[in-house]
Write an enzyme that holds these catalytic residues in place. Sequence first.
Site, mmCIF file in Angstrom:
data_model
loop_
_atom_site.group_PDB
_atom_site.id
_atom_site.type_symbol
_atom_site.label_atom_id
_atom_site.label_comp_id
_atom_site.label_asym_id
_atom_site.label_seq_id
_atom_site.Cartn_x
_atom_site.Cartn_y
_atom_site.Cartn_z
ATOM 1 N N GLY A 46 0.260 -18.512 5.966
ATOM 2 C CA GLY A 46 -0.968 -18.007 5.282
ATOM 3 C C GLY A 46 -1.929 -17.464 6.005
ATOM 4 O O GLY A 46 -2.964 -17.025 5.024
ATOM 5 N N PRO B 92 3.826 -18.628 10.412
ATOM 6 C CA PRO B 92 3.381 -17.468 9.906
ATOM 7 C C PRO B 92 4.179 -16.167 9.826
ATOM 8 O O PRO B 92 5.352 -16.025 10.315
ATOM 9 C CB PRO B 92 2.511 -16.893 11.278
ATOM 10 C CG PRO B 92 3.338 -17.625 12.459
ATOM 11 C CD PRO B 92 3.933 -18.978 11.863
ATOM 12 N N GLY B 93 4.157 -15.541 8.719
ATOM 13 C CA GLY B 93 4.772 -14.149 8.212
ATOM 14 C C GLY B 93 3.561 -13.114 8.432
ATOM 15 O O GLY B 93 3.648 -12.448 9.664
ATOM 16 N N ARG B 94 3.086 -12.897 7.520
ATOM 17 C CA ARG B 94 1.965 -11.609 7.468
ATOM 18 C C ARG B 94 1.286 -11.377 8.500
ATOM 19 O O ARG B 94 1.506 -10.188 9.064
ATOM 20 C CB ARG B 94 1.035 -11.997 6.293
ATOM 21 C CG ARG B 94 0.260 -10.775 5.865
ATOM 22 C CD ARG B 94 -0.739 -11.125 4.758
ATOM 23 N NE ARG B 94 -0.178 -11.932 3.788
ATOM 24 C CZ ARG B 94 -0.072 -11.806 2.645
ATOM 25 N NH1 ARG B 94 0.165 -10.338 2.218
ATOM 26 N NH2 ARG B 94 0.522 -12.733 2.013
ATOM 27 N N ARG C 269 3.354 -4.481 -3.737
ATOM 28 C CA ARG C 269 2.311 -5.409 -3.609
ATOM 29 C C ARG C 269 1.170 -4.811 -4.617
ATOM 30 O O ARG C 269 0.529 -5.727 -5.338
ATOM 31 C CB ARG C 269 1.614 -5.546 -2.230
ATOM 32 C CG ARG C 269 2.628 -6.241 -1.368
ATOM 33 C CD ARG C 269 2.262 -6.650 0.150
ATOM 34 N NE ARG C 269 1.335 -8.008 -0.189
ATOM 35 C CZ ARG C 269 0.010 -7.906 -0.148
ATOM 36 N NH1 ARG C 269 -0.771 -6.735 -0.102
ATOM 37 N NH2 ARG C 269 -0.658 -8.790 -0.513
ATOM 38 N N TYR D 37 0.321 -7.536 -7.313
ATOM 39 C CA TYR D 37 -0.787 -8.477 -7.208
ATOM 40 C C TYR D 37 -2.054 -7.647 -7.352
ATOM 41 O O TYR D 37 -3.220 -8.231 -6.558
ATOM 42 C CB TYR D 37 -0.719 -9.121 -5.561
ATOM 43 C CG TYR D 37 0.518 -9.562 -5.424
ATOM 44 C CD1 TYR D 37 0.969 -10.624 -5.701
ATOM 45 C CD2 TYR D 37 1.145 -9.123 -4.231
ATOM 46 C CE1 TYR D 37 2.326 -11.300 -5.354
ATOM 47 C CE2 TYR D 37 2.351 -9.280 -3.805
ATOM 48 C CZ TYR D 37 2.752 -10.694 -4.389
ATOM 49 O OH TYR D 37 4.042 -11.185 -4.084
ATOM 50 N N CYS E 208 9.519 5.361 -12.967
ATOM 51 C CA CYS E 208 8.998 5.506 -14.530
ATOM 52 C C CYS E 208 8.462 4.181 -15.134
ATOM 53 O O CYS E 208 9.054 3.560 -15.748
ATOM 54 C CB CYS E 208 10.358 5.728 -15.309
ATOM 55 S SG CYS E 208 11.075 7.505 -14.516
ATOM 56 N N GLU E 209 7.371 4.052 -14.163
ATOM 57 C CA GLU E 209 6.558 2.917 -14.632
ATOM 58 C C GLU E 209 4.974 2.933 -14.572
ATOM 59 O O GLU E 209 4.697 3.764 -13.578
ATOM 60 C CB GLU E 209 6.691 1.564 -13.897
ATOM 61 C CG GLU E 209 8.127 1.028 -13.805
ATOM 62 C CD GLU E 209 8.417 0.059 -14.887
ATOM 63 O OE1 GLU E 209 7.634 -0.411 -15.474
ATOM 64 O OE2 GLU E 209 9.694 -0.149 -15.276
ATOM 65 N N TYR F 13 6.035 -8.128 3.812
ATOM 66 C CA TYR F 13 6.312 -7.970 2.198
ATOM 67 C C TYR F 13 6.331 -6.355 1.728
ATOM 68 O O TYR F 13 5.870 -6.383 0.512
ATOM 69 C CB TYR F 13 5.165 -8.607 1.538
ATOM 70 C CG TYR F 13 5.107 -10.253 1.966
ATOM 71 C CD1 TYR F 13 6.219 -11.211 1.776
ATOM 72 C CD2 TYR F 13 4.100 -10.824 2.652
ATOM 73 C CE1 TYR F 13 6.204 -12.384 2.493
ATOM 74 C CE2 TYR F 13 3.935 -12.051 3.419
ATOM 75 C CZ TYR F 13 5.030 -12.873 3.095
ATOM 76 O OH TYR F 13 5.076 -14.308 3.719
HETATM 77 N N1 LLP Z 1 5.761 -20.802 4.667
HETATM 78 C C1 LLP Z 1 6.305 -20.952 3.548
HETATM 79 C C2 LLP Z 1 6.536 -22.311 2.881
HETATM 80 C C3 LLP Z 1 5.763 -19.972 2.669
HETATM 81 O O1 LLP Z 1 6.164 -19.950 1.080
HETATM 82 C C4 LLP Z 1 5.494 -18.538 3.098
HETATM 83 C C5 LLP Z 1 4.926 -17.355 2.364
HETATM 84 C C6 LLP Z 1 5.132 -18.615 4.507
HETATM 85 C C7 LLP Z 1 5.182 -19.775 5.344
HETATM 86 C C8 LLP Z 1 4.460 -17.392 5.208
HETATM 87 O O2 LLP Z 1 3.266 -17.089 4.680
HETATM 88 P P1 LLP Z 1 2.392 -15.848 5.150
HETATM 89 O O3 LLP Z 1 2.122 -16.437 6.642
HETATM 90 O O4 LLP Z 1 3.050 -14.692 5.131
HETATM 91 O O5 LLP Z 1 1.270 -15.670 4.443
HETATM 92 N N2 LLP Z 1 4.706 -11.525 -1.419
HETATM 93 C C9 LLP Z 1 3.285 -12.120 -1.114
HETATM 94 C C10 LLP Z 1 3.301 -13.266 -0.195
HETATM 95 C C11 LLP Z 1 4.423 -14.298 -0.612
HETATM 96 C C12 LLP Z 1 4.162 -15.532 0.493
HETATM 97 C C13 LLP Z 1 5.283 -16.592 0.131
HETATM 98 N N3 LLP Z 1 5.550 -17.411 1.134
HETATM 99 C C14 LLP Z 1 2.485 -10.898 -0.590
HETATM 100 O O6 LLP Z 1 3.009 -9.954 -0.726
HETATM 101 O O7 LLP Z 1 1.353 -11.220 -0.588
#
Ligand code: LLP
Length: 414
Positions: A238, A277-279, A315, A319, A344-345, A373
């Site tokens: 997150g 972490p992802g993003r 995105r 969002y 076409c949207e 993402y």
């Molecule tokens: N762990 C869990 C259980 C999650 O559901 C997620 C993201 C993460 C870790 C990684 O979160 P991050 O560090 O990337 O914030 N598509 C959306 C974001 C959806 C996130 C879903 N879960 C966007 O483009 O903002």
Amino acid sequence: MGFTYKNSRLHCDDVDLQVVADEYGTPAYVYSEKILKRNADVLKSCFIDRGFKVSYAMKANSNPKILALFKSYGMGVDIVSAGEYQMAKHVGFQGSDINFAGVGKTAGELKLALEDDIDHFNVESLFELEHLEAQAAIMGVQANVLLRLNPDIDPQTHPHISTGLKKNKFGMSAEMVTHLLTHASDYPHVNFEGLHCHIGSQILNPQPFLDLIDYLSKYTDELSGMGVDLTHLDLGGGFGVNYENPFEDILETTPYLETFAESAHKKLGNFQLHIQPGRVLVANSAVLLSRVLGVKENGDHYFVVVDGATTDLIRPALYNAYHEITSYREQDNFTVGDVVGPVCESSDALAKQRELPQYESGDLLTVASAGAYASSMGSTYNMRPRSPEVLIKSDGSIDLIKRRQTFAEMISLY
Ligand code: LLP
């Protein structure tokens, strides 16, 4: 390092983006390996070096070259589907590097993961715990489990990516978690190792994370008082990034990483700590390189129509997210307008009401923060093939890490 102008032309590290467009076409995602390494270095020094297990949430970007890079830093992966599991195995992650999260897992997915003796499951509901217990009993194995607790903490982010509130579908209430942990003997094939919390995504204010640490510290003390002693805590992912200033270093874009790691280590250091972490690892590492098809005016509204679209980056449509637009040629003469794709949207816009230079057909521009993402949420709507991914390596060489999908591949599914 990263995306900068040289001789008034936008480069990724030392590579002119025109070279990438000529070689691989547009739209294309262009990644900087130097930025990916910088992000991984920072997470390593903040978290891995403090004893945390870092599991990269591969939903943000599941390109195997990027996964392999993070693996080389000692990270594991957080997966949410059989497809992500297969990709993790393809890259060479061991079962012990994998944790399986997600609000609904099929019987086939539970079996697959149990067969590989993955590190643990993050279990989100009573029904899932029952399914897992039953499957583990059939197979005569033990499943390691962290229960996903919904701590009802407001992450102060976009409502679509907030997960830690009671009104969200994720996790279980503290009452339910306490009940399950005090009835652990009802689940003889489950090892209840600890708790998992993920309160949301794109969190810019550190306070919700600090509140989470305090919450877990108190809650685990209460559990101890009831004779429930846990060993693992997963604080989720997150960590937010700065979309308005996309080419910043990770420590400017997410300045609280160090404080968060130190605070968690201090207050919860008696547990094996995990993060997912992802993003933050990938967002700032890439741009979506697109070509201007033409410009048009409808009344007093100015549109720049490009070949990239919501199929490459959903995105903004989903969002209302802000992604910075940068011209390939450094230029001025700004006009306010929208950058839109050919889909076409009406929602197929990459940027709205921005100061844009006078573009002409054939010009290149980039949409920033396209590492997270973006490709992973891409689609083939309007029968548009999935766009390629190009990695500019630290040594200056160019690696096509995902080729453009062919029309024949798309048609062959039918
Ligand atoms: N762990 C869990 C259980 C999650 O559901 C997620 C993201 C993460 C870790 C990684 O979160 P991050 O560090 O990337 O914030 N598509 C959306 C974001 C959806 C996130 C879903 N879960 C966007 O483009 O903002």
